[in-house]
Design a protein around this motif. Structure first.
Motif, PDB file in Angstrom:
ATOM      1  N   ALA A 266       0.830  -1.208   0.000  1.00  0.00           N
ATOM      2  CA  ALA A 266       0.000   0.000   0.000  1.00  0.00           C
ATOM      3  C   ALA A 266       0.865   1.258   0.000  1.00  0.00           C
ATOM      4  CB  ALA A 266      -0.934  -0.003   1.216  1.00  0.00           C
ATOM      5  N   TYR A 267       2.011   1.208   0.662  1.00  0.00           N
ATOM      6  CA  TYR A 267       2.907   2.357   0.693  1.00  0.00           C
ATOM      7  C   TYR A 267       3.441   2.659  -0.710  1.00  0.00           C
ATOM      8  CZ  TYR A 267       6.684   5.450   2.195  1.00  0.00           C
ATOM      9  OH  TYR A 267       7.509   6.532   2.356  1.00  0.00           O
ATOM     10  N   ILE A 268       3.865   1.615  -1.414  1.00  0.00           N
ATOM     11  CA  ILE A 268       4.346   1.783  -2.788  1.00  0.00           C
ATOM     12  C   ILE A 268       3.224   2.310  -3.671  1.00  0.00           C
ATOM     13  CG2 ILE A 268       5.221   0.559  -4.818  1.00  0.00           C
ATOM     14  CD1 ILE A 268       6.650  -1.341  -2.854  1.00  0.00           C
ATOM     15  N   TRP A 269       2.034   1.779  -3.445  1.00  0.00           N
ATOM     16  CA  TRP A 269       0.859   2.203  -4.206  1.00  0.00           C
ATOM     17  C   TRP A 269       0.574   3.692  -3.978  1.00  0.00           C
ATOM     18  CZ3 TRP A 269      -4.532  -0.648  -3.753  1.00  0.00           C
ATOM     19  CH2 TRP A 269      -5.379  -0.186  -4.761  1.00  0.00           C
ATOM     20  N   GLU A 270       0.635   4.121  -2.718  1.00  0.00           N
ATOM     21  CA  GLU A 270       0.351   5.515  -2.401  1.00  0.00           C
ATOM     22  C   GLU A 270       1.413   6.466  -2.956  1.00  0.00           C
ATOM     23  OE1 GLU A 270      -2.080   7.380  -0.946  1.00  0.00           O
ATOM     24  OE2 GLU A 270      -3.307   5.591  -1.155  1.00  0.00           O
ATOM     25  N   LYS A 271       2.635   5.993  -3.075  1.00  0.00           N
ATOM     26  CA  LYS A 271       3.684   6.841  -3.636  1.00  0.00           C
ATOM     27  C   LYS A 271       3.448   7.102  -5.114  1.00  0.00           C
ATOM     28  CE  LYS A 271       7.869   7.012  -2.386  1.00  0.00           C
ATOM     29  NZ  LYS A 271       9.303   6.779  -2.115  1.00  0.00           N
ATOM     30  N   GLY A 272       2.738   6.178  -5.778  1.00  0.00           N
ATOM     31  CA  GLY A 272       2.405   6.352  -7.185  1.00  0.00           C
ATOM     32  C   GLY A 272       3.573   6.016  -8.090  1.00  0.00           C
ATOM     33  N   GLY A 273       3.276   5.972  -9.409  1.00  0.00           N
ATOM     34  CA  GLY A 273       4.311   5.703 -10.393  1.00  0.00           C
ATOM     35  C   GLY A 273       4.494   4.237 -10.732  1.00  0.00           C
ATOM     36  N   VAL A 274       3.971   3.337  -9.901  1.00  0.00           N
ATOM     37  CA  VAL A 274       4.094   1.895 -10.165  1.00  0.00           C
ATOM     38  C   VAL A 274       2.739   1.316 -10.562  1.00  0.00           C
ATOM     39  CG1 VAL A 274       4.738  -0.352  -9.219  1.00  0.00           C
ATOM     40  CG2 VAL A 274       5.998   1.709  -8.542  1.00  0.00           C
ATOM     41  N   VAL A 275       1.769   1.499  -9.699  1.00  0.00           N
ATOM     42  CA  VAL A 275       0.406   1.022  -9.947  1.00  0.00           C
ATOM     43  C   VAL A 275      -0.538   2.220  -9.824  1.00  0.00           C
ATOM     44  CG1 VAL A 275      -1.431  -0.545  -9.193  1.00  0.00           C
ATOM     45  CG2 VAL A 275       0.962  -1.227  -8.982  1.00  0.00           C
ATOM     46  N   PRO A 276      -1.425   2.414 -10.796  1.00  0.00           N
ATOM     47  CA  PRO A 276      -2.367   3.545 -10.673  1.00  0.00           C
ATOM     48  C   PRO A 276      -3.230   3.406  -9.435  1.00  0.00           C
ATOM     49  CG  PRO A 276      -3.037   2.029 -12.410  1.00  0.00           C
ATOM     50  CD  PRO A 276      -1.665   1.612 -11.993  1.00  0.00           C
ATOM     51  N   ARG A 277      -3.412   4.506  -8.704  1.00  0.00           N
ATOM     52  CA  ARG A 277      -4.186   4.473  -7.480  1.00  0.00           C
ATOM     53  C   ARG A 277      -5.676   4.405  -7.762  1.00  0.00           C
ATOM     54  NH1 ARG A 277      -2.215   9.103  -3.481  1.00  0.00           N
ATOM     55  NH2 ARG A 277      -1.965  10.294  -5.399  1.00  0.00           N
ATOM     56  N   MET A 278      -6.353   3.575  -6.998  1.00  0.00           N
ATOM     57  CA  MET A 278      -7.794   3.426  -7.130  1.00  0.00           C
ATOM     58  C   MET A 278      -8.472   4.513  -6.309  1.00  0.00           C
ATOM     59  SD  MET A 278     -10.063   0.000  -6.294  1.00  0.00           S
ATOM     60  CE  MET A 278      -9.618  -0.041  -4.565  1.00  0.00           C
ATOM     61  N   ASP A 279      -9.565   5.035  -6.825  1.00  0.00           N
ATOM     62  CA  ASP A 279     -10.312   6.048  -6.094  1.00  0.00           C
ATOM     63  C   ASP A 279     -10.716   5.496  -4.727  1.00  0.00           C
ATOM     64  OD1 ASP A 279     -12.740   7.617  -5.184  1.00  0.00           O
ATOM     65  OD2 ASP A 279     -12.257   8.710  -7.026  1.00  0.00           O
ATOM     66  N   ARG A 280     -10.509   6.298  -3.673  1.00  0.00           N
ATOM     67  CA  ARG A 280     -10.828   5.825  -2.323  1.00  0.00           C
ATOM     68  C   ARG A 280     -12.306   5.550  -2.124  1.00  0.00           C
ATOM     69  NH1 ARG A 280      -7.350   8.831   2.426  1.00  0.00           N
ATOM     70  NH2 ARG A 280      -5.290   8.084   1.782  1.00  0.00           N
ATOM     71  N   GLY A 281     -13.141   6.088  -2.994  1.00  0.00           N
ATOM     72  CA  GLY A 281     -14.570   5.813  -2.885  1.00  0.00           C
ATOM     73  C   GLY A 281     -14.884   4.334  -2.948  1.00  0.00           C
ATOM     74  N   PHE A 282     -13.990   3.556  -3.587  1.00  0.00           N
ATOM     75  CA  PHE A 282     -14.243   2.116  -3.696  1.00  0.00           C
ATOM     76  C   PHE A 282     -14.033   1.394  -2.372  1.00  0.00           C
ATOM     77  CE2 PHE A 282     -13.556   3.005  -8.245  1.00  0.00           C
ATOM     78  CZ  PHE A 282     -14.690   2.385  -8.761  1.00  0.00           C
ATOM     79  N   ILE A 283     -13.135   1.894  -1.526  1.00  0.00           N
ATOM     80  CA  ILE A 283     -12.943   1.242  -0.225  1.00  0.00           C
ATOM     81  C   ILE A 283     -13.745   1.936   0.865  1.00  0.00           C
ATOM     82  CG2 ILE A 283     -10.691   0.270  -0.791  1.00  0.00           C
ATOM     83  CD1 ILE A 283      -9.415   2.582   0.786  1.00  0.00           C
ATOM     84  N   LEU A 284     -14.260   3.127   0.560  1.00  0.00           N
ATOM     85  CA  LEU A 284     -15.168   3.786   1.498  1.00  0.00           C
ATOM     86  C   LEU A 284     -16.621   3.440   1.192  1.00  0.00           C
ATOM     87  CD1 LEU A 284     -13.563   7.357   1.697  1.00  0.00           C
ATOM     88  CD2 LEU A 284     -13.305   5.456   3.296  1.00  0.00           C
ATOM     89  N   TRP A 285     -16.878   2.921   0.004  1.00  0.00           N
ATOM     90  CA  TRP A 285     -18.197   2.441  -0.405  1.00  0.00           C
ATOM     91  C   TRP A 285     -19.246   3.557  -0.421  1.00  0.00           C
ATOM     92  CZ3 TRP A 285     -17.568  -2.541  -1.891  1.00  0.00           C
ATOM     93  CH2 TRP A 285     -16.509  -3.256  -1.309  1.00  0.00           C
ATOM     94  N   ASN A 286     -18.817   4.783  -0.533  1.00  0.00           N
ATOM     95  CA  ASN A 286     -19.748   5.901  -0.372  1.00  0.00           C
ATOM     96  C   ASN A 286     -20.099   6.640  -1.660  1.00  0.00           C
ATOM     97  OD1 ASN A 286     -17.258   7.052  -0.777  1.00  0.00           O
ATOM     98  ND2 ASN A 286     -17.451   8.579   0.848  1.00  0.00           N
ATOM     99  N   LYS A 287     -19.663   6.120  -2.814  1.00  0.00           N
ATOM    100  CA  LYS A 287     -19.938   6.787  -4.085  1.00  0.00           C
ATOM    101  C   LYS A 287     -20.326   5.774  -5.158  1.00  0.00           C
ATOM    102  CE  LYS A 287     -16.530  10.513  -3.445  1.00  0.00           C
ATOM    103  NZ  LYS A 287     -15.298  11.118  -4.029  1.00  0.00           N
ATOM    104  N   GLY A 288     -21.132   6.240  -6.119  1.00  0.00           N
ATOM    105  CA  GLY A 288     -21.413   5.448  -7.303  1.00  0.00           C
ATOM    106  C   GLY A 288     -20.313   5.631  -8.328  1.00  0.00           C
ATOM    107  N   TYR A 289     -20.336   4.827  -9.382  1.00  0.00           N
ATOM    108  CA  TYR A 289     -19.276   4.859 -10.382  1.00  0.00           C
ATOM    109  C   TYR A 289     -19.176   6.226 -11.060  1.00  0.00           C
ATOM    110  CZ  TYR A 289     -20.118  -0.190  -9.931  1.00  0.00           C
ATOM    111  OH  TYR A 289     -20.318  -1.459  -9.453  1.00  0.00           O
ATOM    112  N   GLU A 290     -20.304   6.789 -11.410  1.00  0.00           N
ATOM    113  CA  GLU A 290     -20.302   8.068 -12.119  1.00  0.00           C
ATOM    114  C   GLU A 290     -19.689   9.177 -11.275  1.00  0.00           C
ATOM    115  OE1 GLU A 290     -23.404  11.074 -14.454  1.00  0.00           O
ATOM    116  OE2 GLU A 290     -24.116   9.149 -13.652  1.00  0.00           O
ATOM    117  N   ASP A 291     -19.984   9.175  -9.972  1.00  0.00           N
ATOM    118  CA  ASP A 291     -19.425  10.192  -9.081  1.00  0.00           C
ATOM    119  C   ASP A 291     -17.917  10.077  -8.952  1.00  0.00           C
ATOM    120  OD1 ASP A 291     -21.891  11.355  -8.521  1.00  0.00           O
ATOM    121  OD2 ASP A 291     -22.291   9.943  -6.900  1.00  0.00           O
ATOM    122  N   MET A 292     -17.374   8.882  -9.237  1.00  0.00           N
ATOM    123  CA  MET A 292     -15.921   8.689  -9.175  1.00  0.00           C
ATOM    124  C   MET A 292     -15.275   8.824 -10.545  1.00  0.00           C
ATOM    125  SD  MET A 292     -15.480   5.650  -6.319  1.00  0.00           S
ATOM    126  CE  MET A 292     -16.755   4.565  -6.980  1.00  0.00           C
TER     127      MET A 292
END
Length: 408
Positions: A266-292
């Motif tokens: 997760a640390y490498i992921w948060e630094k970016g440049g290796v794997v594109p970061r996923m919108d946090r709405g997916f782990i917070l479960w608080n948004k629909g796809y269009e809102d993200m």
């Protein structure tokens, strides 16, 4: 994990599994919090019989005519509820540390599993709702009444401390962590449906993926209710023998390994440049796809990945939970106290600017704040706090219900 419906009758007390460990007891449906389906005070089975929770059998050993002893609570689940509730407190504090890559990485790992585990346990102890309509008597006094009490407290806090203008239209709208009680109402009312389906988990996953496209997911409470539905259904319908596998010694080492690897990834992921970061709405479960900013297919793919990670990391977390009784075991029965009360304290520090103090946004400050948050979780799970706040968390609301024998 499976999506088949578990047999309602667990192995007899003392029966050994293939691994030689005692078989897991059936869920204790009288545990004193909303995650364990506490029976409504004053409620009884039709005709004045014993409660339909099946905790007390009508007869003891065959032919004796003696009443059976109450079924023992499962320390494993009480321990799991305690540690999960404590992590909820820590997670809400870490949310204020967006300026730290390490805190963001820990936050992503934590939110990848801790609320799903909370929801899974709630589902596991909601099985009585599949078997008996009597259980629905608990929905109003144990979910709706506490919701009304705490949403008024949270709204008062917004107005009096955060200087938000008072609005009648906003008064009872879910705020902060109050979405969980509303979601529990929907999930428990739907419980009988899942018992009639051949593949309940697969169907709930399909509904969750489809719901991400619907307009109602603009409301964060409904979005979370639909998004986390498969986790609740998994807990509701999983066979206890599959949960029992998480208690084996090899599972503990596997779980520790998974959690140990998750943080640096997760640390490498948060630094970016290796794997594109996923919108946090997916782990917070608080948004629909269009809102993200995602289309239906991409959004459904990310949500499916979030569900898979939730199950994978959640299983790893449960595998490392202690099996036996500890000083914290009894505290696990007060998990709802921790959940509902800590938000008032954390938000007070947030609204008054305490959590934004520069001294707290240092490595030492982060460690200290994390320890303080964990300590707060422990304090809120103690008996004195339960006695002081029982009126709000578990209000005596039996006067709202008709006696069972009086219903037509």
């Amino acid at each position: 994990m499976t999506d088949t419906i578990p047999p309602p009758r667990p192995p007899a007390s003392g029966t050994l599994t293939n691994a030689g460990a005692p078989a897991a007891p059936a869920p204790d449906v009288t545990a004193p919090d909303v995650m364990a389906g506490r029976p409504v005070p004053g409620s009884a089975a039709p005709g004045g019989a014993a409660p339909t929770s099946a905790v007390l059998d009508a007869q003891g050993p065959a032919g004796t005519g003696r009443p059976a002893a109450p079924r023992q609570r499962d320390a494993f689940f009480d321990n799991a509820k305690f540690f999960t509730a404590a992590l909820v407190v820590v997670g809400h504090v870490w949310a204020e540390y967006g300026d730290s890559i390490a805190a963001r990485a820990a936050y992503v790992v934590l939110y990848g599993f801790h609320m799903p585990v909370f929801v899974f346990i709630a589902g596991y102890f909601s099985r009585g709702f599949m078997r008996s309509t009597e259980k629905f008597r608990s929905v109003f006094p144990t979910l709706i009444v506490p919701y009304v009490i705490f949403i008024l407290l949270y709204r008062a806090q917004l107005v009096l401390i955060n200087d938000v203008d008072f609005s009648v239209s906003e008064l009872f709208r879910p705020h902060f962590l109050m979405w969980f009680l509303i979601a529990m109402v929907f999930w428990r009312l739907s419980a009988p449906l899942w018992g009639h389906l051949r593949h309940p988990v697969l169907i709930s996953v399909a509904l969750s993926l489809a719901a991400g496209c619907w307009a109602f997911t603009a409301d964060s409470t409904l979005s979370r209710t639909a998004g986390l539905l498969p986790i609740f259904v998994l807990g509701l319908t999983i066979e206890p023998r599959h949960v029992q596998r998480l208690r084996r010694s090899w599972a503990r080492w596997a779980g520790l390994s998974v959690l140990a690897v998750a943080l640096p990834v997760a640390y490498i992921w948060e630094k970016g440049g290796v794997v594109p970061r996923m919108d946090r709405g997916f782990i917070l479960w608080n948004k629909g796809y269009e809102d993200m900013g995602f289309g239906a297919l991409a959004g459904a793919g990310y949500r499916l990945a979030a569900l898979a990670f939730a199950v994978f990391l959640g299983a790893a977390f449960l595998a490392v939970i202690p099996r036996g009784h500890g000083w914290y075991t009894r505290m696990g029965t007060r998990s709802l106290y921790v959940y509902l009360l800590h938000g008032l304290i954390v938000k007070t520090f947030d609204y008054t600017g305490v959590l934004a103090e520069p001294v707290l946004h240092t490595p030492l400050g982060l460690v200290g704040t994390t320890l303080a948050a964990a300590a707060l979780g422990v304090v809120l799970a103690t008996a004195p706090v339960e006695r002081l706040t029982h009126w709000a968390v578990e209000p005596k609301a039996r006067w709202l219900l008709k006696p069972s024998h009086a219903r037509t």
